[in-house]
Design a protein around this motif. Structure first.
Motif, PDB file in Angstrom:
ATOM      1  N   LYS A 450       0.875  -1.176   0.000  1.00  0.00           N
ATOM      2  CA  LYS A 450       0.000   0.000   0.000  1.00  0.00           C
ATOM      3  C   LYS A 450       0.907   1.219   0.000  1.00  0.00           C
ATOM      4  O   LYS A 450       1.738   1.374   0.893  1.00  0.00           O
ATOM      5  CB  LYS A 450      -0.899   0.007   1.237  1.00  0.00           C
ATOM      6  CG  LYS A 450      -2.067  -0.950   1.157  1.00  0.00           C
ATOM      7  CD  LYS A 450      -3.068  -0.655   2.255  1.00  0.00           C
ATOM      8  CE  LYS A 450      -4.235  -1.618   2.230  1.00  0.00           C
ATOM      9  NZ  LYS A 450      -4.995  -1.576   0.991  1.00  0.00           N
ATOM     10  N   ILE A 451       0.771   2.063  -1.006  1.00  0.00           N
ATOM     11  CA  ILE A 451       1.648   3.228  -1.098  1.00  0.00           C
ATOM     12  C   ILE A 451       0.819   4.506  -1.120  1.00  0.00           C
ATOM     13  O   ILE A 451      -0.378   4.489  -1.388  1.00  0.00           O
ATOM     14  CB  ILE A 451       2.559   3.166  -2.341  1.00  0.00           C
ATOM     15  CG1 ILE A 451       1.724   3.281  -3.625  1.00  0.00           C
ATOM     16  CG2 ILE A 451       3.384   1.900  -2.350  1.00  0.00           C
ATOM     17  CD1 ILE A 451       2.530   3.603  -4.842  1.00  0.00           C
ATOM     18  N   LEU A 452       1.486   5.598  -0.838  1.00  0.00           N
ATOM     19  CA  LEU A 452       0.851   6.908  -0.811  1.00  0.00           C
ATOM     20  C   LEU A 452       0.959   7.538  -2.194  1.00  0.00           C
ATOM     21  O   LEU A 452       1.974   7.404  -2.881  1.00  0.00           O
ATOM     22  CB  LEU A 452       1.565   7.780   0.220  1.00  0.00           C
ATOM     23  CG  LEU A 452       0.867   9.060   0.683  1.00  0.00           C
ATOM     24  CD1 LEU A 452      -0.444   8.733   1.377  1.00  0.00           C
ATOM     25  CD2 LEU A 452       1.780   9.824   1.632  1.00  0.00           C
ATOM     26  N   GLN A 453      -0.103   8.228  -2.587  1.00  0.00           N
ATOM     27  CA  GLN A 453      -0.071   8.950  -3.862  1.00  0.00           C
ATOM     28  C   GLN A 453      -0.860  10.236  -3.693  1.00  0.00           C
ATOM     29  O   GLN A 453      -1.948  10.243  -3.119  1.00  0.00           O
ATOM     30  CB  GLN A 453      -0.695   8.097  -4.977  1.00  0.00           C
ATOM     31  CG  GLN A 453      -0.517   8.680  -6.371  1.00  0.00           C
ATOM     32  CD  GLN A 453      -1.080   7.762  -7.441  1.00  0.00           C
ATOM     33  OE1 GLN A 453      -2.268   7.457  -7.447  1.00  0.00           O
ATOM     34  NE2 GLN A 453      -0.230   7.280  -8.329  1.00  0.00           N
ATOM     35  N   GLY A 454      -0.300  11.345  -4.164  1.00  0.00           N
ATOM     36  CA  GLY A 454      -1.026  12.600  -4.080  1.00  0.00           C
ATOM     37  C   GLY A 454      -0.121  13.803  -3.958  1.00  0.00           C
ATOM     38  O   GLY A 454       1.110  13.689  -3.923  1.00  0.00           O
ATOM     39  N   ILE A 455      -0.748  14.978  -3.886  1.00  0.00           N
ATOM     40  CA  ILE A 455      -0.029  16.255  -3.800  1.00  0.00           C
ATOM     41  C   ILE A 455      -0.200  16.809  -2.386  1.00  0.00           C
ATOM     42  O   ILE A 455      -1.319  16.891  -1.869  1.00  0.00           O
ATOM     43  CB  ILE A 455      -0.577  17.262  -4.835  1.00  0.00           C
ATOM     44  CG1 ILE A 455      -0.373  16.724  -6.263  1.00  0.00           C
ATOM     45  CG2 ILE A 455       0.099  18.620  -4.685  1.00  0.00           C
ATOM     46  CD1 ILE A 455      -1.074  17.540  -7.333  1.00  0.00           C
ATOM     47  N   PHE A 456       0.922  17.183  -1.771  1.00  0.00           N
ATOM     48  CA  PHE A 456       0.914  17.688  -0.394  1.00  0.00           C
ATOM     49  C   PHE A 456       1.634  19.039  -0.363  1.00  0.00           C
ATOM     50  O   PHE A 456       2.751  19.161  -0.868  1.00  0.00           O
ATOM     51  CB  PHE A 456       1.609  16.699   0.538  1.00  0.00           C
ATOM     52  CG  PHE A 456       0.971  15.325   0.511  1.00  0.00           C
ATOM     53  CD1 PHE A 456      -0.034  14.996   1.399  1.00  0.00           C
ATOM     54  CD2 PHE A 456       1.364  14.384  -0.428  1.00  0.00           C
ATOM     55  CE1 PHE A 456      -0.629  13.753   1.366  1.00  0.00           C
ATOM     56  CE2 PHE A 456       0.773  13.138  -0.477  1.00  0.00           C
ATOM     57  CZ  PHE A 456      -0.238  12.815   0.420  1.00  0.00           C
ATOM     58  N   ARG A 457       0.983  20.030   0.238  1.00  0.00           N
ATOM     59  CA  ARG A 457       1.583  21.371   0.253  1.00  0.00           C
ATOM     60  C   ARG A 457       2.780  21.441   1.201  1.00  0.00           C
ATOM     61  O   ARG A 457       3.803  22.038   0.881  1.00  0.00           O
ATOM     62  CB  ARG A 457       0.529  22.412   0.642  1.00  0.00           C
ATOM     63  CG  ARG A 457       1.089  23.840   0.722  1.00  0.00           C
ATOM     64  CD  ARG A 457      -0.018  24.866   0.780  1.00  0.00           C
ATOM     65  NE  ARG A 457       0.478  26.190   1.138  1.00  0.00           N
ATOM     66  CZ  ARG A 457       1.053  27.042   0.302  1.00  0.00           C
ATOM     67  NH1 ARG A 457       1.229  26.696  -0.970  1.00  0.00           N
ATOM     68  NH2 ARG A 457       1.460  28.231   0.719  1.00  0.00           N
TER      69      ARG A 457
END
Length: 736
Positions: A450-457
């Motif tokens: 399970k991996i993390l995916q996305g945009i983080f400020r």
């Protein structure tokens, strides 16, 4: 403005705060500054030192401590010489030769003073560091110590050196600092650094990773994604006609030779080699193509690195980080992101491609690097033993290294019987598999992640998983490249059992892998499926193997083992952690002088420990003194106990109590009960209880396990029962 450096309001505010606090005699000694990577902390500290020296009498010497990795102390000294050439900047050897002088700024590499064998701390013709510091104090010099990247080198040896300076103020600066009560604290919000254009507007994690695609090779897949993004960023820079070549950092947590070789081969197949100048490597034992690395138009497009340069290294063109897994389940250390967050021209471009930084990793856990135990919510104080306890002696037990537990067959039988009973397993492998799956065991052919995916400020958002999107990816098993994952999983089980790695691996194969021997076989997996099974289920396997070690019953060491023996006496001096309290009270019955309620707060002691120490303090009619034993270390009282595999472990009773009539009680505290549910988390509690009882009988001592219900304490010294409603649990006041 210092020598043409652009001013930012958030930097000036921080400098003003430092000036105010270091000039205020009422301020706390330690000042902690949390400054995001890219905030310009070196420039801020230089501005602060310059401003301080302009406005004071000049009898202050600054000591600037830097981590040894990446030559940061030389970089910082060069930067100060460039920005404030009028200041007296120097290295440690110069100050030891000339003395620490007012107005000087001495830059010190931690490794010079904390590693064994360094000339800085040797006695000899030159005065050693401590003598030089003492001489400066005699000359009326005050010290201000600056600790750069303060989360590193938080060791006792480092603390001793900091204490030797007896600094008027200690300024700790880090991107991962924590707010604690006994420090002044200042935080530069990450948003302000982003808005100033100094760091990227966001962090994009695993852009383009497709959960529908089966991965055949982890690092090859990630490298292809990273190179695709590198080319896109390069096209963006070219379009706005700025000469910047984006750099991809490839991080190897352990630097396994086979993983490095595999990455080098993949890069070569993509057209990137050391020989054509496109690849650099920076490891402790090898550095290649690093001269043309940090400039915005440097030649290398890829840098192979370990954690070694995760701090104290500045290369603003680094935009992409590929963090590889070498053991299957490492954590991603958030501070590493600082290496790719800086904007190369200290401005945003208005294009997401150029204003973001990018991470590619199959890690699933993201951790903020925290301050070490030395700096959390407590401080430390040296205490000295009371005369009444100085001559107290007991016999402590040590492991008998001539005895190494059960043999492999006996261990296998124990594990087999444990699994058989817990999961109702038998001779039908189909039913065995169904039962194991029903209890959460994963029999997928691929390795699941399970991996993390996305945009983080911000990094805080990334660490907390705000708005996170978890995706599941499947990697086809390759018994060659995943061999190290398997070894890592086996080592995880080894850590909780004390068994040798090969013994663990052999037991797992006998129970779960296809082979000629069918005895002890629950399921017969093909080799690649066996790899996937162990790697996917390592967490549950650890729980089960650890549970098996707790299955001991009434057997302990008496029939098989005589532990080694040594004399124990209460240490003459002890360093205890403490935290601030509103009302300080002396604990008069403690074995150490000046022991107060500051040592028994929720920051330093568990609930049953706090309750027990307070109880003892109310019984001067019964108790002469009470001693808090250490948790580990040869200077403390230890008792040997055996686990289910007859492996030896050391158990350290929490307290020794001497009563007024000369009796000695040994007390171990454990989590009690709340609303009928046990708070005890020690699965070895019964094994420890039996060994404790045998030890007490052997040496004619009193003993007991103490637990709490509704803040009342109960003791058991007969036979162990987890359920505290059992008659074996009696009020503590009945016995002690």
């Amino acid at each position: 403005m210092v020598n043409g450096i652009m001013d930012f309001e958030f930097q000036d505010n921080c400098v003003e705060f430092l000036i105010d606090k270091t000039l205020d005699p009422a301020s706390k000694q330690v000042i902690t500054v949390k400054a995001p990577t890219g905030a310009g902390k070196t420039v801020m500290l230089i501005k602060y030192v310059d401003e301080y020296l302009k406005n004071t009498s000049g009898n202050t010497a600054f000591v600037w401590l830097c981590p040894g990795k990446g030559d940061l102390e030389q970089q910082s000294m060069d930067k100060m010489s460039e920005l404030t050439p009028q200041r007296d900047t120097r290295n440690l050897l110069y100050s030891m030769l000339m003395g620490f002088e007012g107005g000087s700024v001495t830059f010190i590499n931690w490794e010079l003073v904390t590693k064994k064998g360094n000339t800085a701390l040797k006695d000899g013709e030159k005065a050693n560091l401590f003598e030089t510091i003492a001489a400066a104090h005699r000359d009326g010099i005050q010290f201000v110590v600056i600790i750069d990247e303060e989360h590193l080198n938080n060791t006792k040896k480092a603390d001793d050196i900091i204490r030797a300076f007896a600094a008027k103020n200690i300024i700790r600066v880090s991107a991962t600092a924590q707010k604690v009560a006994h420090h002044e604290y200042y935080e530069i919000p990450e948003d302000e650094v982003i808005n100033a254009g100094l760091i990227t507007r966001a962090i994009y994690v695993n852009e383009g990773v497709d959960e529908k695609k089966q991965i055949t090779n982890d690092y090859e897949y990630l490298l292809e994604l990273a190179d695709e993004k590198r080319k896109e960023i390069q096209a963006g820079y070219d379009a706005i006609k700025t000469k910047i070549r984006p750099l991809v950092l490839i991080q190897f947590p352990m630097g396994q030779p086979e993983t490095i070789a595999g990455v080098e081969a993949k890069l070569e197949s993509m057209g990137y080699t050391y020989d054509n100048g496109m690849v650099s490597i920076w490891m402790s034992d090898i550095k290649r193509n690093i001269d043309d690395l940090t400039g915005n138009d440097g030649s290398p497009a890829f840098l192979l690195m370990k954690q070694a340069i995760s701090t104290g290294w500045d290369c603003p063109r680094a935009k992409i980080l590929v963090k590889l897994r070498e053991g299957g389940s490492e954590d991603f250390q958030i501070q590493t992101i600082g290496r790719i967050r800086r904007m190369p021209e200290k401005k945003h471009y208005g294009l997401n491609t150029l204003d973001y930084c990018y991470i590619y990793t199959l890690d699933s856990h993201y951790k903020m690097g925290l301050m070490s135990s030395m700096d959390k919510a407590y401080q430390v104080r040296r205490l000295f033993v009371r005369d009444e306890a100085k001559d107290f002696v007991l016999t402590k037990e040590l492991r008998n290294l001539d005895f190494d537990g059960l043999g492999e067959r006996e261990t296998l039988e124990k594990v087999y019987e444990y699994f058989k009973k817990k999961y109702s397993l038998g001779s039908d492998m189909r039913i065995n598999r169904e039962n194991l799956e029903a209890c959460g065991y994963n029999f997928d052919h691929e390795i699941d992640s399970k991996i993390l995916q996305g945009i983080f400020r911000t990094t805080e958002e990334l660490a907390s998983g705000v708005g996170k999107n978890n995706v599941t990816i499947k990697t086809a098993v390759n018994t060659h490249s995943h061999g190290i994952y398997l070894l890592h999983s086996v080592d995880e089980i080894k850590k909780v059992t004390g068994l040798q790695s090969q013994k663990v691996k052999n037991i797992l194969r006998r129970m779960f892998s296809k082979g000629k021997k069918t005895k002890y076989k629950f399921v017969a997996l093909e080799n690649s499926d066996f790899y996937a099974f162990i790697i996917n289920n390592v967490k549950q396997l650890k729980i089960d193997f650890k549970g098996c070690t707790a299955q001991m019953g009434g057997r302990q060491m008496s029939f098989v083992l005589e532990p080694k023996q040594a004399e124990f006496s209460i240490p003459e001096m002890e360093i205890y952690k403490y935290s601030e309290v509103k009302k300080r009270q002396l604990m008069r019955l403690n074995a150490y002088l000046e022991y107060t309620n500051e040592f028994i707060t929720d920051k330093t002691r568990s609930m049953p420990e706090r309750l027990f120490e307070r109880y003892c303090e109310t019984r001067p009619d019964r108790i002469e003194w009470v001693y808090k034993n250490g948790d580990t270390g040869q200077q403390y009282l230890s008792i040997v106990y055996l686990d289910g595999f007859l492996k030896q472990w050391l158990f350290y009773p929490d307290y020794i109590v001497k009563t007024n009539d000369g009796q000695v009680w040994l007390i171990e505290t454990k989590g009690g009960e709340v609303a009928g549910h046990s708070k005890n988390i020690d699965i070895q509690v019964e094994n420890k209880f039996i060994a404790f009882k045998q030890y007490a009988e052997k040496y004619k001592l009193n003993f007991g396990f103490v637990r709490d219900i509704n803040e009342d304490l109960f003791i058991n010294n007969t036979e162990y029962h987890e359920d505290m409603s059992h008659d074996s649990w009696r009020p503590l006041s009945d016995l002690l």
